[in-house]
Design an enzyme around this catalytic site. Structure first.
Site, PDB file in Angstrom:
ATOM      1  N   SER A 145       9.252 -13.690 -18.679  1.00  0.00           N
ATOM      2  CA  SER A 145       9.943 -12.919 -17.645  1.00  0.00           C
ATOM      3  C   SER A 145       9.775 -11.415 -17.930  1.00  0.00           C
ATOM      4  O   SER A 145       8.661 -10.950 -18.068  1.00  0.00           O
ATOM      5  CB  SER A 145      11.416 -13.348 -17.567  1.00  0.00           C
ATOM      6  OG  SER A 145      11.996 -12.897 -16.388  1.00  0.00           O
ATOM      7  N   HIS A 168      12.211 -21.220 -14.197  1.00  0.00           N
ATOM      8  CA  HIS A 168      11.968 -19.852 -14.663  1.00  0.00           C
ATOM      9  C   HIS A 168      12.187 -19.747 -16.170  1.00  0.00           C
ATOM     10  O   HIS A 168      13.323 -19.749 -16.635  1.00  0.00           O
ATOM     11  CB  HIS A 168      12.854 -18.848 -13.931  1.00  0.00           C
ATOM     12  CG  HIS A 168      12.543 -17.439 -14.346  1.00  0.00           C
ATOM     13  ND1 HIS A 168      11.288 -16.884 -14.208  1.00  0.00           N
ATOM     14  CD2 HIS A 168      13.287 -16.491 -14.948  1.00  0.00           C
ATOM     15  CE1 HIS A 168      11.286 -15.664 -14.684  1.00  0.00           C
ATOM     16  NE2 HIS A 168      12.492 -15.400 -15.144  1.00  0.00           N
ATOM     17  N   ASP A 192       9.189 -22.151 -10.272  1.00  0.00           N
ATOM     18  CA  ASP A 192       9.944 -20.964 -10.692  1.00  0.00           C
ATOM     19  C   ASP A 192      10.695 -20.370  -9.499  1.00  0.00           C
ATOM     20  O   ASP A 192      10.089 -20.063  -8.478  1.00  0.00           O
ATOM     21  CB  ASP A 192       8.974 -19.937 -11.295  1.00  0.00           C
ATOM     22  CG  ASP A 192       9.684 -18.764 -11.982  1.00  0.00           C
ATOM     23  OD1 ASP A 192      10.641 -18.209 -11.393  1.00  0.00           O
ATOM     24  OD2 ASP A 192       9.266 -18.399 -13.085  1.00  0.00           O
TER      25      ASP A 192
END
Ligand SMILES: *[C@@H]1O[C@H](CO)[C@@H](O)[C@H](O)[C@H]1NC(C)=O
Ligand SMILES: *[C@@H]1O[C@H](CO)[C@@H](O)[C@H](O)[C@H]1NC(C)=O
Ligand SMILES: *[C@@H]1O[C@H](CO)[C@@H](O)[C@H](O)[C@H]1NC(C)=O
Ligand SMILES: *[C@@H]1O[C@H](CO)[C@@H](O)[C@H](O)[C@H]1NC(C)=O
Ligand SMILES: *[C@@H]1O[C@H](CO)[C@@H](O)[C@H](O)[C@H]1NC(C)=O
Ligand SMILES: *[C@@H]1O[C@H](CO)[C@@H](O)[C@H](O)[C@H]1NC(C)=O
Ligand SMILES: *[C@@H]1O[C@H](CO)[C@@H](O)[C@H](O)[C@H]1NC(C)=O
Ligand SMILES: *[C@@H]1O[C@H](CO)[C@@H](O)[C@H](O)[C@H]1NC(C)=O
Ligand SMILES: *[C@@H]1O[C@H](CO)[C@@H](O)[C@H](O)[C@H]1NC(C)=O
Ligand SMILES: *[C@@H]1O[C@H](CO)[C@@H](O)[C@H](O)[C@H]1NC(C)=O
Ligand SMILES: *[C@@H]1O[C@H](CO)[C@@H](O)[C@H](O)[C@H]1NC(C)=O
Ligand SMILES: *[C@@H]1O[C@H](CO)[C@@H](O)[C@H](O)[C@H]1NC(C)=O
Ligand SMILES: [Ca+2]
Length: 578
Positions: A203, A489, A443
């Protein structure tokens, strides 16, 4: 007799000299202070010798982590700070060092998530278990290290560019260079001995990794990067797209209705990949073959939710999927276009949860209402409007064209610091660097297509004039992308628990860098549900997963239609978007 004793002592001494010192012997403030990175290692930086803390920690157990396997280990817990000459600031570094007998000539930098520059010490065992010194930095943000955007303005209208650049790439670079130097002096590594250096992050941490690979060819030998938050202006503003769809269609769905659409989608699309396992391994086939109109009238029930400090209690949600809910979901699946119908960005895959579209319950009106996604709202409020804050108060008058405009503005203003999508990695490739890049195919926070676009940009820019297959081979010499079936995610997905997760990606990267064993497929492990522990391989882009033998055998196939479905023309912009 005397001779015998003398010989014995000599033998014992010799073995002591050969052996590594005990952890407690070197994990002291005195030893660390005497082995800090020497002055001048990084121009403009002064380490504060009196800031050192060091203590040994024994028999730490880590279990059920997404980025490293279970392990038990000892380590030396070190922290010290430095300042930038002339600035009077304070940046705190934390390094965990393996016990000397377990050190394997490796160094690892790790990154954060959201607007956090680090993930706390949770990421550090990932280095220790591979015999690496592992580091995090607070970026100089102190109490704001978990939300660095709070430090981006000096006051309304005035940016703190130093902090923005520290967040953009500078802090991670300083941590890496100081960390490698510290590792060498601490472990007495001669200049001629190779210290392998790595990066791991997902991320925002993934963006931080790319920020280094794109700029500093020699910093790392390898980077294991998940779902990077790069193409920053696009990525943050796209968080607001679902909200603007809700506002434009004037429909604010109960969260349970969208959940029902997601669950029905997973159920319907699961078999399209050839294996009935609750995992949508081929979201491209799902987009092409499943029409969520089929969910019209489907009934849903969700239990009441308790109140939290931030939100009121929510009532039971009982109802049926509406035409409005379907129209909303379909508009979100289309992705952001301007009012001339030109595409500005891509969107989440079907099977991902509609997290950006989450509404909030108003107990007074008894209605579900707009809840502005703060990752997007704070970017606009702070970095575009230059107002101190943590979100936009509302999206009054904000249209799809406004979002496109915000992207343009953010791209132009922060191209060299936050965007992080420079596609020419020639210096890194020539230095021998390797990247394992992965992205969950379900995601909900960073569209999977974002990683595909970057890989394809690198592939095109670095291999002009080559056929697609030849360019793929050239890029895969140093950079491989893996879409993780069912992956959420930066985590496995509770709604698709039987999917693999690349828990050993750093091990696979080390094998590629140090043993020249490239990951033809990426090693994956089922981490949730009844099949936890099962091993599954993950296909390397552009090959796509397909199961044969009634789901028993995974093949990674070349499927032109599938590849094309992931590649978008972003014609709302006149500039190329890498
Ligand atoms: C701090 O420690 C480093 C490494 O031990 C040494 O080179 C430097 O002279 C020290 N600086 C001060 C101000 O004592
Ligand atoms: C590691 O060191 C930091 C800084 O001195 C300290 O706050 C922390 O409690 C230490 N952790 C352990 C497990 O000893
Ligand atoms: C910044 O501007 C907002 C209005 O946009 C105002 O409410 C706030 O008080 C200002 N903050 C400071 C520190 O000036
Ligand atoms: C580094 O070398 C010194 C001097 O030989 C020794 O005392 C120390 O234990 C060594 N440190 C490590 C981590 O091996
Ligand atoms: C195919 O696999 C499913 C479960 O994945 C199983 O229920 C079914 O019996 C299998 N069919 C055959 C013909 O083996
Ligand atoms: C889905 O439903 C909407 C509204 O009920 C309708 O307008 C649309 O044509 C349907 N789509 C398909 C592909 O049938
Ligand atoms: C919602 O459904 C649950 C059962 O799923 C039921 O117990 C509850 O009474 C229903 N609530 C309303 C308001 O209809
Ligand atoms: C909640 O609803 C009431 C009544 O419609 C309205 O006055 C109020 O502004 C709403 N609160 C929020 C936070 O939107
Ligand atoms: C929204 O647009 C309307 C009409 O264009 C304008 O009158 C109003 O002031 C705008 N509101 C905001 C908050 O900008
Ligand atoms: C490219 O490679 C794939 C195998 O990875 C093969 O199936 C395909 O035919 C090749 N395309 C061309 C144009 O050679
Ligand atoms: C959707 O599936 C999840 C399990 O993955 C379940 O917890 C949830 O209650 C379901 N929601 C609806 C509305 O069906
Ligand atoms: C691959 O993952 C399995 C667990 O699924 C693990 O046992 C094995 O060590 C891993 N292999 C490599 C090379 O990382
Ligand atoms: Ca499946």
């Amino acid at each position: 007799m005397r001779l015998f004793i003398w010989t014995l002592v000599a033998i014992v001494q010799a073995s002591v000299v050969d052996a590594s010192p005990a952890l407690a012997e070197v994990c002291t403030i005195d030893y660390v202070t005497a082995h800090l990175p020497p002055a001048g290692v990084y121009p403009g930086i002064s380490v504060v010798n009196s800031s050192v803390s060091a203590n040994p920690v024994y028999s730490v157990e880590v279990t059920d982590q997404y980025f490293y396997p279970n392990a038990e280990f000892d380590y030396c817990n070190v922290s010290f700070s430095y300042s930038h000459d002339g600035l009077n600031d304070k940046v705190v570094l934390t390094y965990w060092l393996p016990a000397p007998e377990n050190f394997q000539n490796r160094y690892l930098s790790t990154g954060g998530g959201g607007y956090a520059i680090n993930s706390g010490t949770q990421s550090l065992p990932g280095g220790i278990i591979y015999g690496a010194v592992a580091g995090i930095t607070d970026g100089g943000f102190g109490v704001n290290q978990d939300d660095a955007i709070n430090t981006f303005l000096v006051t309304n209208g005035t940016r703190d560019w130093h902090n923005i650049y520290m967040f953009g790439y500078e802090a991670i670079h300083e941590m890496g260079e100081l960390g490698k130097s510290f590792t060498k002096t601490f472990f007495n590594i001669s200049d001629s001995t190779k210290l392998y250096s790595y990066y791991q992050g997902c991320s925002e941490g993934g963006r931080e990794g790319w920020s280094q690979v794109q700029r500093f060819a020699d910093e790392f030998d390898g980077a294991a990067i998940g779902a990077p938050a790069f193409r920053f202006a696009f990525q943050q503003v796209q968080h607001l797209y679902s909200n603007v769809v809700e506002q434009t269609l004037n429909y604010f769905p109960p969260p349970c209705e969208l959940q029902a659409i997601v669950n029905a989608t997973i159920l319907a699309c699961d078999p399209l990949d050839g294996r009935l396992d609750g995992v949508v391994s081929r979201t491209d086939l799902c987009s092409a073959q499943y029409d969520i109109n089929a969910t019209l009238g489907l009934s849903y029930n969700c239990a009441p939710g308790a109140a939290s400090p931030f939100a009121p209690a929510t009532p039971a949600q009982n109802g049926t999927v509406t035409a409005q809910g379907i129209a909303l979901a379909k508009k979100i699946f289309e992705g952001l276009h301007d009012s001339d119908g030109r595409r500005a960005y891509f969107t989440y895959t079907p099977s991902s949860t509609f997290t950006d579209a989450q509404t909030q319950y108003n107990a007074t009106s008894g209605q579900w209402e707009l809840d502005v996604t703060s990752l997007g709202g704070s970017f606009v409020e702070v970095l575009l409007d230059l107002q101190i804050g943590s979100n936009l108060p509302n999206l009054n008058n904000v249209t799809y064209d406004t979002l496109v405009q915000w992207i343009s503005e953010g791209w132009n203003r922060y191209n060299d610091v936050l965007m992080t999508n420079w596609p020419d990695l020639t210096p890194f490739k020539q230095a021998g660097g390797k990247v394992i890049h992965f992205h969950g195919e379900s995601d909900y926070s960073i569209p999977t297509a974002s990683s595909v676009r970057y890989w394809e940009s690198v592939n095109t820019i670095m291999n002009p004039g080559m056929s697609y297959n030849d360019s793929v081979a050239a890029t895969q010499e140093f950079y491989r992308l893996f879409l993780v079936p069912g992956g959420s995610h930066c985590a496995p997905n509770a709604a698709e628990p039987n999917g693999p997760w690349p828990q050993t990606a750093l091990q696979n990267l080390i094998d590629w860098v140090e043993k020249d064993v490239p990951p033809v497929t990426l090693n994956g492990t089922v981490l949730l549900g009844a099949n936890a522990g099962q091993n599954q391989q993950i296909c390397a882009w552009p090959l796509r997963p397909l199961f044969t033998g009634n789901g028993t055998s995974l093949e990674c196939v070349y499927d032109q239609q599938s590849i094309d479905s992931w590649i978008y023309e972003l014609d709302a912009f006149d500039m190329p978007v890498y």
